[in-house]
Design a protein around this motif. Structure first.
Motif, PDB file in Angstrom:
ATOM      1  N   THR A  13     -11.326   8.108 -33.383  1.00  0.00           N
ATOM      2  CA  THR A  13     -12.319   8.869 -34.128  1.00  0.00           C
ATOM      3  C   THR A  13     -11.978  10.348 -34.139  1.00  0.00           C
ATOM      4  N   MET A  14     -11.642  10.902 -32.985  1.00  0.00           N
ATOM      5  CA  MET A  14     -11.288  12.308 -32.917  1.00  0.00           C
ATOM      6  C   MET A  14      -9.997  12.590 -33.689  1.00  0.00           C
ATOM      7  N   ASN A  15      -9.009  11.706 -33.572  1.00  0.00           N
ATOM      8  CA  ASN A  15      -7.736  11.912 -34.261  1.00  0.00           C
ATOM      9  C   ASN A  15      -7.882  11.848 -35.770  1.00  0.00           C
ATOM     10  N   GLN A  16      -8.803  11.019 -36.259  1.00  0.00           N
ATOM     11  CA  GLN A  16      -9.067  10.950 -37.693  1.00  0.00           C
ATOM     12  C   GLN A  16      -9.717  12.241 -38.185  1.00  0.00           C
ATOM     13  N   MET A  17     -10.569  12.827 -37.358  1.00  0.00           N
ATOM     14  CA  MET A  17     -11.324  14.005 -37.776  1.00  0.00           C
ATOM     15  C   MET A  17     -10.540  15.298 -37.615  1.00  0.00           C
TER      16      MET A  17
END
Length: 494
Positions: free
Chosen positions: A304-308
């Motif tokens: 999730t963090m890497n996508q954002m």
């Protein structure tokens, strides 16, 4: 909405209120918007809050404060503010959009889908919003699929990759791994290659990742580290893709070696736009010195963090989707905490909602997954200390906030001297809280090229384990802005 819309509103629906207060609130909002544009999100939040105190009826004030909290990863506060914006004006499109992004950051894709669908009902949002809705539905399906399948090794990404049969690019002029083994000559050459803005050939990148994946797979979720009495040991905090500041640490403190061991305490990637260079260099040192170089998982070692915040986009731009999937799988193998000489616990986030958690409980955590939204693993990655006693809900929307009484009890319960964590920017690069028993270290100076903070690392000797703090300023780097690879889908680019 379109991607060209401003991040913050200069206007918004204003309900009749005291004219003087309303005008003062508008003036404060305009001033806050300027701080927001300059990436001073903390100051912007303070001014938005002052404006809300004067006039709490303007949806734009809550919406603007919401995205400022999003930029600081205060997802719980961002969600609350977006909801308040909607309460002020049930047809306020940006309120629903901010809330949808907050839900996505918390992995609540079903709720995000509902808000995107509602935007389409109440506005002429059109193509851009439909694209966002479809992307969110895709993430929801992916999340469901990952929960449904087995995660055993035979079905892993790693098992499908065979670098031995990959060809090195014919025009490649970087370092080579000889006989399948990472050596010091290779790592030094790798650093020089990255400093010149060149790439490591994908064959060797895959070899490094696969080697460290096997090393991490053999670790417990809590790793016990033995430091000899007279030996120096270094602990570093968040790096966040700031490669040239990482190299400055090695310049100041020496390259990692069997006599100069390091522990990097999570958040190696995202935000900074040299995350690939950071993680491959750190992984190379892990492969070179498996028993003297340690890495803990941070909350940004997650999908999730890497996508954002850019890591997914950066890996796909510099390499491929397959390599990103392999990084994701390897991040799931990272240990969650380290215990130094059975006296100092090091984790990325913080402590727990229960008073009875032991080191053995941490050691036994099943970490081979994406971080959950509750429990020991979640709290290790996300929790933050606070000044008052007790526990409180987290501003981040996951984990908890915990006071000095919680820290003192945990240390006494587990026979610890003190705790080192990271996870939060500190002006001096470090902070001592809870009577010195809760130390924060943050190693990315001038975070995101905007905050102006120092970076820091901690050294100690095995006998005393007394922390010695070293601070430093940022160093020059190539003109690539932070978040350069972040998806515009989330509206979080600076």
């Amino acid at each position: 909405m379109t991607t060209t819309e401003p991040a913050t509103d200069k206007s918004g629906p204003v309900v009749e209120t005291d004219a003087s207060n309303s005008n003062k609130a508008i003036a404060l909002k305009d001033k806050a918007n300027e701080y927001f544009k300059n990436q001073d999100y903390l100051k912007a939040i303070l001014l938005y809050s002052e404006a809300i105190e004067l006039d709490g009826t303007q949806a734009a004030l809550y919406s603007n404060r919401s995205i400022a909290h999003l930029r600081l990863e205060n997802f719980g506060y961002a969600l609350s503010d977006a909801t308040k914006a909607i309460e002020c004006d049930p047809n306020y499109v940006k309120g629903y959009y901010r809330r949808a992004v907050s839900y996505m950051a918390l992995g609540k894709y079903k709720e995000a889908v509902k808000d995107f669908e509602h935007i389409l009902k109440i506005s002429q949002a059109g193509k851009e919003t439909r694209l966002r809705l479809n992307e969110c539905k895709k993430l929801l399906r992916k999340q469901a699929f990952e929960k449904a399948i087995s995660v055993d090794y035979d079905k892993s990404v790693a098992a499908s990759i065979d670098p031995d049969h990959m060809q090195v690019e014919p025009n490649y002029d970087g370092p080579h791994i000889v006989n399948g083994k990472v050596d010091l000559e290779f790592v030094v050459s790798l650093i020089k290659t990255f400093k010149k803005g060149k790439k490591l050939d994908k064959k060797y990148a895959y070899m490094i990742i696969l080697q460290v994946a096997e090393l991490f797979r053999k670790c417990d979720s809590l790793v016990d580290v033995k430091i000899p009495d007279e030996s120096k040991f270094t602990v570093c905090g968040d790096i966040h893709g700031q490669y040239f500041d990482l190299l400055n640490i090695f310049e100041l403190n020496g390259l990692p070696s069997s006599t100069n061991p390091y522990l990097f305490n999570g958040d190696f990637v995202d935000r900074g736009s040299f995350s690939v260079e950071c993680i491959l260099t750190l992984f190379a040192f892990k492969a070179l010195y498996p028993n003297h170089f340690f890495m803990s998982r941070g909350n940004h070692e997650s999908q999730t963090m890497n996508q954002m915040y850019g890591f997914e986009g950066e890996v796909k731009s510099k390499y491929s989707s397959t390599m990103y999937d392999l990084f994701t799988e390897t991040f799931n193998l990272l240990p969650l905490a380290h215990c130094l000489n059975k006296r100092v616990l090091v984790m990325h986030g913080g402590l727990f909602s229960s008073d009875t958690v032991t080191l053995d409980d941490i050691r036994k955590v099943d970490r081979y997954r994406q971080p959950p939204d509750e429990g020991i693993m979640c709290e290790l990655l996300w929790s933050d200390p606070m000044a008052k006693h007790g526990r409180a809900p987290s501003k981040r929307g996951v984990g908890i906030q915990f006071g000095p009484d919680v820290t003192h009890h945990f240390c006494e319960f587990n026979n610890l001297d003190y705790i080192i964590r990271s996870h939060e920017v500190k002006n001096n690069g470090y902070d001592l809280a809870h009577d010195g028993k809760m130390i924060t270290v943050f190693s990315a100076p001038n975070y995101c090229d905007a905050i102006g903070n120092l970076g820091a690392y901690i050294t100690m000797t095995g006998k005393t384990l007394i922390p010695d703090f070293h601070t430093y300023s940022e160093v020059p780097h190539p003109d690539v802005k932070p978040m350069a690879y972040a998806s515009s889908f989330f509206g979080l680019r600076a």
